[in-house]
Design a protein around this motif. Structure first.
Motif, PDB file in Angstrom:
ATOM      1  N   ALA A 250       0.836  -1.209   0.000  1.00  0.00           N
ATOM      2  CA  ALA A 250       0.000   0.000   0.000  1.00  0.00           C
ATOM      3  C   ALA A 250       0.868   1.256   0.000  1.00  0.00           C
ATOM      4  N   ALA A 251       1.956   1.233   0.770  1.00  0.00           N
ATOM      5  CA  ALA A 251       2.852   2.391   0.807  1.00  0.00           C
ATOM      6  C   ALA A 251       3.501   2.616  -0.552  1.00  0.00           C
ATOM      7  N   LEU A 252       3.898   1.537  -1.213  1.00  0.00           N
ATOM      8  CA  LEU A 252       4.467   1.656  -2.561  1.00  0.00           C
ATOM      9  C   LEU A 252       3.461   2.315  -3.502  1.00  0.00           C
ATOM     10  N   LEU A 253       2.196   1.892  -3.415  1.00  0.00           N
ATOM     11  CA  LEU A 253       1.154   2.446  -4.285  1.00  0.00           C
ATOM     12  C   LEU A 253       0.900   3.918  -3.962  1.00  0.00           C
ATOM     13  N   VAL A 254       0.816   4.259  -2.686  1.00  0.00           N
ATOM     14  CA  VAL A 254       0.516   5.639  -2.285  1.00  0.00           C
ATOM     15  C   VAL A 254       1.619   6.583  -2.725  1.00  0.00           C
ATOM     16  N   PHE A 255       2.883   6.212  -2.473  1.00  0.00           N
ATOM     17  CA  PHE A 255       3.985   7.074  -2.879  1.00  0.00           C
ATOM     18  C   PHE A 255       4.040   7.218  -4.397  1.00  0.00           C
ATOM     19  N   SER A 256       3.698   6.159  -5.102  1.00  0.00           N
ATOM     20  CA  SER A 256       3.682   6.216  -6.561  1.00  0.00           C
ATOM     21  C   SER A 256       2.633   7.205  -7.061  1.00  0.00           C
ATOM     22  N   VAL A 257       1.428   7.127  -6.499  1.00  0.00           N
ATOM     23  CA  VAL A 257       0.334   7.996  -6.932  1.00  0.00           C
ATOM     24  C   VAL A 257       0.641   9.456  -6.572  1.00  0.00           C
ATOM     25  N   ILE A 258       1.155   9.686  -5.373  1.00  0.00           N
ATOM     26  CA  ILE A 258       1.473  11.053  -4.956  1.00  0.00           C
ATOM     27  C   ILE A 258       2.541  11.652  -5.856  1.00  0.00           C
ATOM     28  N   THR A 259       3.589  10.862  -6.142  1.00  0.00           N
ATOM     29  CA  THR A 259       4.663  11.350  -7.008  1.00  0.00           C
ATOM     30  C   THR A 259       4.138  11.652  -8.408  1.00  0.00           C
ATOM     31  N   LEU A 260       3.270  10.788  -8.925  1.00  0.00           N
ATOM     32  CA  LEU A 260       2.679  11.021 -10.240  1.00  0.00           C
ATOM     33  C   LEU A 260       1.880  12.320 -10.247  1.00  0.00           C
ATOM     34  N   TYR A 261       1.076  12.533  -9.225  1.00  0.00           N
ATOM     35  CA  TYR A 261       0.213  13.716  -9.174  1.00  0.00           C
ATOM     36  C   TYR A 261       1.032  15.008  -9.102  1.00  0.00           C
ATOM     37  N   THR A 262       1.985  15.065  -8.171  1.00  0.00           N
ATOM     38  CA  THR A 262       2.761  16.297  -8.019  1.00  0.00           C
ATOM     39  C   THR A 262       3.680  16.540  -9.216  1.00  0.00           C
ATOM     40  N   SER A 263       4.141  15.477  -9.858  1.00  0.00           N
ATOM     41  CA  SER A 263       4.981  15.649 -11.051  1.00  0.00           C
ATOM     42  C   SER A 263       4.170  16.213 -12.208  1.00  0.00           C
ATOM     43  N   ILE A 264       2.906  15.786 -12.309  1.00  0.00           N
ATOM     44  CA  ILE A 264       2.025  16.346 -13.343  1.00  0.00           C
ATOM     45  C   ILE A 264       1.764  17.830 -13.061  1.00  0.00           C
ATOM     46  N   LEU A 265       1.577  18.182 -11.781  1.00  0.00           N
ATOM     47  CA  LEU A 265       1.431  19.601 -11.441  1.00  0.00           C
ATOM     48  C   LEU A 265       2.678  20.374 -11.856  1.00  0.00           C
ATOM     49  N   LEU A 266       3.836  19.766 -11.675  1.00  0.00           N
ATOM     50  CA  LEU A 266       5.095  20.441 -11.962  1.00  0.00           C
ATOM     51  C   LEU A 266       5.260  20.723 -13.452  1.00  0.00           C
ATOM     52  N   THR A 267       4.688  19.873 -14.304  1.00  0.00           N
ATOM     53  CA  THR A 267       4.836  20.080 -15.746  1.00  0.00           C
ATOM     54  C   THR A 267       4.199  21.392 -16.201  1.00  0.00           C
ATOM     55  N   ASP A 268       3.172  21.859 -15.475  1.00  0.00           N
ATOM     56  CA  ASP A 268       2.527  23.125 -15.831  1.00  0.00           C
ATOM     57  C   ASP A 268       3.348  24.331 -15.415  1.00  0.00           C
ATOM     58  N   CYS A 269       4.436  24.100 -14.673  1.00  0.00           N
ATOM     59  CA  CYS A 269       5.273  25.202 -14.201  1.00  0.00           C
ATOM     60  C   CYS A 269       6.519  25.382 -15.058  1.00  0.00           C
ATOM     61  N   TYR A 270       6.614  24.615 -16.170  1.00  0.00           N
ATOM     62  CA  TYR A 270       7.785  24.738 -17.046  1.00  0.00           C
ATOM     63  C   TYR A 270       7.865  26.128 -17.659  1.00  0.00           C
ATOM     64  N   ARG A 271       6.710  26.662 -18.023  1.00  0.00           N
ATOM     65  CA  ARG A 271       6.669  28.022 -18.565  1.00  0.00           C
ATOM     66  C   ARG A 271       6.108  28.988 -17.520  1.00  0.00           C
ATOM     67  N   SER A 272       6.651  30.170 -17.499  1.00  0.00           N
ATOM     68  CA  SER A 272       6.168  31.205 -16.592  1.00  0.00           C
ATOM     69  C   SER A 272       4.819  31.720 -17.094  1.00  0.00           C
ATOM     70  N   PRO A 273       4.115  32.493 -16.291  1.00  0.00           N
ATOM     71  CA  PRO A 273       2.837  33.053 -16.765  1.00  0.00           C
ATOM     72  C   PRO A 273       2.970  33.859 -18.052  1.00  0.00           C
ATOM     73  N   GLU A 274       4.165  34.423 -18.288  1.00  0.00           N
ATOM     74  CA  GLU A 274       4.389  35.185 -19.524  1.00  0.00           C
ATOM     75  C   GLU A 274       4.730  34.285 -20.707  1.00  0.00           C
ATOM     76  N   GLY A 275       4.916  32.999 -20.468  1.00  0.00           N
ATOM     77  CA  GLY A 275       5.208  32.066 -21.549  1.00  0.00           C
ATOM     78  C   GLY A 275       6.674  31.745 -21.738  1.00  0.00           C
ATOM     79  N   THR A 276       7.564  32.378 -20.973  1.00  0.00           N
ATOM     80  CA  THR A 276       8.992  32.074 -21.101  1.00  0.00           C
ATOM     81  C   THR A 276       9.302  30.740 -20.431  1.00  0.00           C
TER      82      THR A 276
END
Length: 471
Positions: free
Chosen positions: A64-90
């Protein structure tokens, strides 16, 4: 004179610049290459401790711990992909660039501290693991030579890790004089191949042990409380096991760097989300197999490291030797890959602080190809000596890996991705989304604290019974 611009004329007649919007050479990364980078970044020596972690947590809580850490890492990494560009697009070319852009100076300094502390911790962990692998090669050959079954600890088959730590340090002192990070790119490729090789060998040996019908003890609640494992010991080891699992999935630190290799069209964040899903799912499946199969193979007696612990595998000795040799090759390269950014940071900062100091800035060409600098020689040698000394004092694989995972997991995998995403998406304070994200961050913070406490306690306990200068 008229200025000409290089263009590529495609079949449809459209012209495509050789450069991306930030002036850099056009990126060529795809979903496949990004997925491969992610899998390579995740799978490493942490896989060898997962069976031990599952054994501490039990046959229910462990998976269960393996599954939980996997899901959490997947979720926060997906959030991080939206931060590659700044609000101005750079573009933000690195994790720290993204933190500086979205969160500002103070949090950027906190990020730098967490990131470089993690890199230093990884270097120390590699010192320990390499020495254990070299000792495991000597021990497995000794077992084979004496036709020994692996039960107990005969004096002639108990190698000291001290000599191997010193030898590893000597090798790294030489390699550390390679001046630039791009000069060691070949090490990263070799390290990736080696990591897959020894991880697959560990999984295969565990499966073979299960097929052989070796009797083992398993438990829903993990390692039972007894004379050698008090209730307090079990609690702290359980916390340390969480740290071991956390570091196995920690790769968020390179998400932005991987995304920065992708083509601009289609939009990088969409492709990166797909690559993150593929990469983490493949790695999670592999990790879950290693953790569960290793646990089923050894039960509650699962060793701290499947390939280096003397209660782990010892036959066929030649395969164990090969697997541990792969670990050594992997970690020799990985030490440099994760240490070069530390070198670059200190050296660039020193040049800015003392631009007139010849000791720091003067470069000499020796033998026609070697770029020599006195400060680089002194500083890098001193850094390697520091990691070796810490490795001599704390040569305890699971406790150190658990501590490293606890320290790095919350700030780099959870806190900064969530804070940057909320800033990017302009999520209002005390809204439903804000409360859910902050609750997730707080939960992971407490898990990290417990894991760190367990690992520190285990380190202190081991140190009291260890003499680093014993023969």
């Amino acid at each position: 004179m008229e200025r000409t611009t290089s263009v590529v004329v495609q079949e449809g007649g459209a012209e495509d610049s050789l450069f991306d919007d930030d002036g850099r050479i056009k990126r060529t990364g795809t979903l496949i290459t990004a997925s491969a980078h992610i899998i390579t970044a995740i799978i490493g020596s942490g896989v060898l401790s997962l069976a031990w972690a599952v054994a501490q947590l039990g046959s229910v809580a462990g998976p269960a711990a393996l599954l939980v850490f996997s899901v959490i890492t997947l979720y926060t990494s997906i959030l991080l992909t939206d931060c590659y560009r700044s609000p101005e697009g750079t573009r933000n070319h690195s994790y720290m660039d993204a933190v500086r852009t979205h969160l500002g100076g103070i949090q950027f300094m906190f990020c730098a501290l967490a990131q470089y502390a993690t890199l230093i911790g990884l270097a120390i962990g590699y010192v320990i693991t390499t020495a254990l692998s070299l000792g495991a090669i000597e021990r497995s050959n000794c077992y084979h030579k004496h036709a020994y079954g692996g039960h107990g600890r005969p004096p002639e088959c108990s190698p000291s890790t001290r000599t191997y730590i010193l030898e590893f340090g000597a090798v790294q002192m030489i390699l550390s004089q390679i001046p630039k990070f791009h000069n060691i790119s070949f090490m990263s490729v070799i390290a990736a191949v080696m990591s897959f090789t020894y991880a697959i060998i560990g999984l295969a040996l565990s499966a073979a042990r299960i097929a052989g019908g070796t009797p083992v003890r398993t438990s829903v609640t993990g390692v039972p409380i007894g004379n050698d494992n008090s209730a307090v010991d079990k609690m702290w080891k359980t916390f340390s096991a969480l740290g071991n699992i956390a570091i196995a999935f920690a790769f968020s630190i390179v998400v932005i760097e991987i995304q920065d290799t992708l083509k601009a069209s289609p939009r990088e964040n969409r492709v990166m989300k797909q690559a993150t899903f593929v990469g983490i799912m493949v790695s999670s499946l592999f990790y879950t197999l290693c953790g569960i199969v290793g646990y089923v193979a050894f039960g509650v007696d699962a060793p701290g490291n499947l390939l280096t612990d003397d209660h782990g595998f010892y036959e066929p000795y030649w395969l164990i030797d090969f697997a541990n040799a792969c670990i050594v090759v992997h970690l020799i390269g990985a030490y440099q890959v994760f240490t070069q950014p530390v070198f670059a940071f200190v050296e660039s900062w020193s040049r800015r602080m003392w631009p007139e100091n010849r000791l720091i800035t003067a470069e000499f060409i020796i033998l026609g190809f070697w770029e020599f600098n006195f400060f680089r020689l002194l500083w890098r040698t001193g850094y390697v000596i520091f990691t070796v000394i810490v490795g001599l004092i704390f040569p305890f694989f699971n406790a150190f890996v658990g501590l490293l995972g606890a320290i790095s997991f919350w700030p780099l995998t959870i806190y900064f991705p969530i804070q940057m995403y909320m800033k990017q998406a302009k999520i209002r304070r005390f809204s439903c989304a804000w409360i859910c994200l902050q609750t997730l961050s707080l939960f992971c913070f407490f898990v990290s604290l417990l894991a760190a406490a367990g690992s520190v306690r285990n380190l202190i306990k081991y140190v009291f019974h260890y003499n680093p200068f014993a023969p």
